[in-house]
Motif scaffolding. Structure first.
Motif, PDB file in Angstrom:
ATOM      1  N   LEU A  31      50.464  38.071  61.924  1.00 50.83           N
ATOM      2  CA  LEU A  31      51.898  37.771  61.992  1.00 50.83           C
ATOM      3  C   LEU A  31      52.126  36.266  62.015  1.00 50.83           C
ATOM      4  O   LEU A  31      52.996  35.742  61.305  1.00 50.83           O
ATOM      5  CB  LEU A  31      52.487  38.420  63.253  1.00 50.83           C
ATOM      6  N   TRP A  32      51.331  35.556  62.801  1.00 55.26           N
ATOM      7  CA  TRP A  32      51.501  34.103  62.899  1.00 55.26           C
ATOM      8  C   TRP A  32      51.195  33.420  61.567  1.00 55.26           C
ATOM      9  O   TRP A  32      51.961  32.554  61.137  1.00 55.26           O
ATOM     10  CB  TRP A  32      50.604  33.545  63.996  1.00 55.26           C
ATOM     11  N   ILE A  33      50.084  33.787  60.925  1.00 54.22           N
ATOM     12  CA  ILE A  33      49.719  33.075  59.699  1.00 54.22           C
ATOM     13  C   ILE A  33      50.636  33.440  58.529  1.00 54.22           C
ATOM     14  O   ILE A  33      50.710  32.690  57.555  1.00 54.22           O
ATOM     15  CB  ILE A  33      48.246  33.294  59.294  1.00 54.22           C
ATOM     16  N   MET A  34      51.326  34.562  58.593  1.00 56.15           N
ATOM     17  CA  MET A  34      52.351  34.834  57.578  1.00 56.15           C
ATOM     18  C   MET A  34      53.487  33.833  57.689  1.00 56.15           C
ATOM     19  O   MET A  34      54.064  33.403  56.694  1.00 56.15           O
ATOM     20  CB  MET A  34      52.886  36.266  57.725  1.00 56.15           C
ATOM     21  N   MET A 189      59.828  53.686  58.718  1.00 53.81           N
ATOM     22  CA  MET A 189      60.594  52.491  59.080  1.00 53.81           C
ATOM     23  C   MET A 189      59.673  51.342  59.479  1.00 53.81           C
ATOM     24  O   MET A 189      59.968  50.175  59.213  1.00 53.81           O
ATOM     25  CB  MET A 189      61.558  52.817  60.224  1.00 53.81           C
ATOM     26  N   GLY A 190      58.548  51.670  60.118  1.00 53.25           N
ATOM     27  CA  GLY A 190      57.569  50.631  60.429  1.00 53.25           C
ATOM     28  C   GLY A 190      57.006  49.997  59.175  1.00 53.25           C
ATOM     29  O   GLY A 190      56.838  48.772  59.093  1.00 53.25           O
ATOM     30  N   ASP A 191      56.738  50.828  58.187  1.00 57.01           N
ATOM     31  CA  ASP A 191      56.244  50.346  56.896  1.00 57.01           C
ATOM     32  C   ASP A 191      57.283  49.457  56.228  1.00 57.01           C
ATOM     33  O   ASP A 191      56.971  48.370  55.716  1.00 57.01           O
ATOM     34  CB  ASP A 191      55.914  51.553  56.014  1.00 57.01           C
ATOM     35  N   ILE A 192      58.521  49.898  56.244  1.00 51.83           N
ATOM     36  CA  ILE A 192      59.600  49.132  55.605  1.00 51.83           C
ATOM     37  C   ILE A 192      59.842  47.816  56.349  1.00 51.83           C
ATOM     38  O   ILE A 192      60.107  46.778  55.719  1.00 51.83           O
ATOM     39  CB  ILE A 192      60.874  49.985  55.537  1.00 51.83           C
ATOM     40  N   ALA A 193      59.759  47.854  57.683  1.00 48.35           N
ATOM     41  CA  ALA A 193      59.949  46.625  58.459  1.00 48.35           C
ATOM     42  C   ALA A 193      58.904  45.581  58.085  1.00 48.35           C
ATOM     43  O   ALA A 193      59.224  44.396  57.922  1.00 48.35           O
ATOM     44  CB  ALA A 193      59.884  46.939  59.951  1.00 48.35           C
ATOM     45  N   GLU A 194      57.650  46.011  57.921  1.00 52.33           N
ATOM     46  CA  GLU A 194      56.619  45.045  57.539  1.00 52.33           C
ATOM     47  C   GLU A 194      56.812  44.577  56.107  1.00 52.33           C
ATOM     48  O   GLU A 194      56.582  43.407  55.789  1.00 52.33           O
ATOM     49  CB  GLU A 194      55.227  45.654  57.713  1.00 52.33           C
ATOM     50  N   VAL A 203      54.893  36.675  50.947  1.00 53.58           N
ATOM     51  CA  VAL A 203      53.466  36.978  50.846  1.00 53.58           C
ATOM     52  C   VAL A 203      53.299  38.430  50.394  1.00 53.58           C
ATOM     53  O   VAL A 203      54.154  39.280  50.620  1.00 53.58           O
ATOM     54  CB  VAL A 203      52.736  36.759  52.188  1.00 53.58           C
ATOM     55  N   LYS A 204      52.157  38.714  49.782  1.00 55.74           N
ATOM     56  CA  LYS A 204      51.869  40.068  49.306  1.00 55.74           C
ATOM     57  C   LYS A 204      51.224  40.907  50.398  1.00 55.74           C
ATOM     58  O   LYS A 204      51.521  42.102  50.533  1.00 55.74           O
ATOM     59  CB  LYS A 204      50.951  40.005  48.081  1.00 55.74           C
ATOM     60  N   ASP A 205      50.310  40.296  51.161  1.00 55.12           N
ATOM     61  CA  ASP A 205      49.604  40.997  52.228  1.00 55.12           C
ATOM     62  C   ASP A 205      49.697  40.190  53.519  1.00 55.12           C
ATOM     63  O   ASP A 205      49.917  38.975  53.495  1.00 55.12           O
ATOM     64  CB  ASP A 205      48.126  41.198  51.868  1.00 55.12           C
ATOM     65  N   SER A 206      49.493  40.875  54.643  1.00 55.71           N
ATOM     66  CA  SER A 206      49.534  40.174  55.921  1.00 55.71           C
ATOM     67  C   SER A 206      48.354  39.223  56.078  1.00 55.71           C
ATOM     68  O   SER A 206      48.453  38.203  56.766  1.00 55.71           O
ATOM     69  CB  SER A 206      49.565  41.185  57.075  1.00 55.71           C
ATOM     70  N   SER A 207      47.218  39.566  55.452  1.00 62.28           N
ATOM     71  CA  SER A 207      46.059  38.683  55.418  1.00 62.28           C
ATOM     72  C   SER A 207      45.092  39.222  54.371  1.00 62.28           C
ATOM     73  O   SER A 207      45.368  40.242  53.733  1.00 62.28           O
ATOM     74  CB  SER A 207      45.362  38.622  56.794  1.00 62.28           C
ATOM     75  N   ALA A 208      43.965  38.550  54.215  1.00 62.43           N
ATOM     76  CA  ALA A 208      42.925  39.017  53.285  1.00 62.43           C
ATOM     77  C   ALA A 208      41.724  39.537  54.065  1.00 62.43           C
ATOM     78  O   ALA A 208      40.597  39.515  53.571  1.00 62.43           O
ATOM     79  CB  ALA A 208      42.509  37.882  52.358  1.00 62.43           C
ATOM     80  N   LEU A 209      41.980  40.036  55.280  1.00 64.84           N
ATOM     81  CA  LEU A 209      40.893  40.466  56.155  1.00 64.84           C
ATOM     82  C   LEU A 209      40.100  41.628  55.565  1.00 64.84           C
ATOM     83  O   LEU A 209      38.880  41.699  55.703  1.00 64.84           O
ATOM     84  CB  LEU A 209      41.470  40.868  57.512  1.00 64.84           C
ATOM     85  N   ILE A 210      40.794  42.557  54.898  1.00 71.05           N
ATOM     86  CA  ILE A 210      40.135  43.714  54.279  1.00 71.05           C
ATOM     87  C   ILE A 210      40.232  43.529  52.769  1.00 71.05           C
ATOM     88  O   ILE A 210      41.310  43.722  52.198  1.00 71.05           O
ATOM     89  CB  ILE A 210      40.807  45.032  54.696  1.00 71.05           C
ATOM     90  N   PRO A 211      39.167  43.143  52.098  1.00 70.15           N
ATOM     91  CA  PRO A 211      39.233  42.847  50.660  1.00 70.15           C
ATOM     92  C   PRO A 211      39.832  44.004  49.863  1.00 70.15           C
ATOM     93  O   PRO A 211      39.391  45.148  49.955  1.00 70.15           O
ATOM     94  CB  PRO A 211      37.757  42.626  50.282  1.00 70.15           C
ATOM     95  N   GLY A 212      40.882  43.683  49.114  1.00 65.74           N
ATOM     96  CA  GLY A 212      41.535  44.686  48.283  1.00 65.74           C
ATOM     97  C   GLY A 212      42.576  45.528  49.004  1.00 65.74           C
ATOM     98  O   GLY A 212      43.295  46.304  48.376  1.00 65.74           O
ATOM     99  N   ASP A 221      51.023  49.433  59.929  1.00 65.48           N
ATOM    100  CA  ASP A 221      52.457  49.223  60.142  1.00 65.48           C
ATOM    101  C   ASP A 221      53.195  50.528  60.459  1.00 65.48           C
ATOM    102  O   ASP A 221      54.047  50.583  61.350  1.00 65.48           O
ATOM    103  CB  ASP A 221      53.093  48.510  58.949  1.00 65.48           C
ATOM    104  N   ALA A 222      52.854  51.609  59.745  1.00 65.89           N
ATOM    105  CA  ALA A 222      53.510  52.894  59.998  1.00 65.89           C
ATOM    106  C   ALA A 222      53.131  53.448  61.368  1.00 65.89           C
ATOM    107  O   ALA A 222      53.979  53.998  62.085  1.00 65.89           O
ATOM    108  CB  ALA A 222      53.147  53.895  58.900  1.00 65.89           C
ATOM    109  N   LEU A 223      51.874  53.301  61.751  1.00 68.69           N
ATOM    110  CA  LEU A 223      51.440  53.783  63.062  1.00 68.69           C
ATOM    111  C   LEU A 223      52.143  53.013  64.174  1.00 68.69           C
ATOM    112  O   LEU A 223      52.468  53.582  65.221  1.00 68.69           O
ATOM    113  CB  LEU A 223      49.919  53.643  63.200  1.00 68.69           C
ATOM    114  N   LEU A 224      52.394  51.728  63.949  1.00 68.92           N
ATOM    115  CA  LEU A 224      53.113  50.939  64.943  1.00 68.92           C
ATOM    116  C   LEU A 224      54.528  51.487  65.143  1.00 68.92           C
ATOM    117  O   LEU A 224      55.000  51.634  66.276  1.00 68.92           O
ATOM    118  CB  LEU A 224      53.186  49.473  64.504  1.00 68.92           C
ATOM    119  N   GLY A 225      55.208  51.796  64.042  1.00 63.32           N
ATOM    120  CA  GLY A 225      56.559  52.346  64.141  1.00 63.32           C
ATOM    121  C   GLY A 225      56.584  53.677  64.872  1.00 63.32           C
ATOM    122  O   GLY A 225      57.442  53.922  65.729  1.00 63.32           O
ATOM    123  N   ALA A 226      55.624  54.550  64.551  1.00 62.30           N
ATOM    124  CA  ALA A 226      55.554  55.859  65.204  1.00 62.30           C
ATOM    125  C   ALA A 226      55.197  55.710  66.678  1.00 62.30           C
ATOM    126  O   ALA A 226      55.737  56.426  67.533  1.00 62.30           O
ATOM    127  CB  ALA A 226      54.533  56.739  64.487  1.00 62.30           C
TER     128      ALA A 226
END
Length: 244
Positions: A31-34, A189-194, A203-212, A221-226
């Motif tokens: 979140l910070w680096i975005m 809604m969690g997905d849409i919020a992100e 930005v396209k992704d929150s980070s490049a931590l997981i290649p691809g 993001d969806a699990l966070l909303g739920a």
């Protein structure tokens, strides 16, 4: 990641807590680096603070978490040079969701946490395939141009079916079906919020931590909303007929 998640949920206790603490801290960093891609060190310090605070208040009386929860969001907002409210609100929600997952596992056991995760997964899978197959009007084109009403409704139906399975196989009342649908919408809604946050930050992704696949925030993001919604429901309401 799926295997690690299943193992953590099943093990529970400190193993699941530390898994959630790690994921939550990483998402705070993302979140910070975005918002501040030029200041990653501050993001790492905030992630470490979140990990420390979250680890600490998972071991104390849960009533105290309301006092501890805003610490990192407020410090991060104060240190931010822009989007202070955005960082503060999202950081608060990420931490609350992580705390909610641990409390839900602790209070109700592994089976019901698997139910929550399964609702989120089937919502996403059913929405993806139905959206591609059926197409149709967009759900919220200004924020998420790929999501359709057909995929959204298919996600609700799939979640309701999960609820029916758990109603038939567990002591839970029929309210589990309606709650599954509500959590399906909350996950969407969690997905849409992100998606809105990434669009705002350009930005396209929150980070490049997981290649691809982007970062943990993109995956959870969806699990966070739920999780946040389930936490609020558990705190505010006594759901009739729902015997966890």
């Amino acid at each position: 990641m799926v295997v690690l998640g299943i193992a953590g949920i099943w093990a529970g206790g400190v193993w699941f807590q530390m898994l959630v603490v790690f994921a939550t801290a990483v998402m705070i960093w993302e979140l910070w680096i975005m918002i501040h891609p030029d200041r990653p060190t501050v993001g790492m310090l905030l992630a470490a603070l979140v990990a420390s605070v979250l680890s600490g208040f998972l071991t104390v009386d849960r009533a105290w978490f309301l006092f501890f929860l805003p610490i990192a969001p407020l410090i991060g907002a104060a240190a931010s040079q822009r989007e202070r409210v955005t960082f503060g609100l999202f950081a608060l929600m990420i931490q609350a969701a992580g705390w909610g997952l641990v409390m839900f596992r602790q209070d109700y056991g592994a089976i019901w946490l698997f139910w929550l995760v399964l609702v989120v997964i089937v919502t996403d899978v059913a929405g993806y395939f139905a959206g591609r197959a059926l197409g149709g009007p967009k759900f919220w084109p200004a924020v998420s141009p790929k999501k359709t009403w057909s995929g959204t409704i298919a996600g609700w139906i799939a979640a309701a079916l999960v609820g029916l399975i758990f109603w038939a196989a567990t002591p839970a009342g029929l309210a589990i079906v309606a709650l599954s649908t509500v959590l399906s919408l909350a996950g969407q809604m969690g997905d849409i919020a992100e998606s809105a946050l990434k669009r705002r930050m350009g930005v396209k992704d929150s980070s490049a931590l997981i290649p691809g696949h982007g970062g943990l925030f993109d995956r959870f993001d969806a699990l966070l909303g739920a999780s946040i919604t389930m936490l609020l429901i558990a705190l505010l309401f006594d759901v009739p007929g729902l015997a966890f």
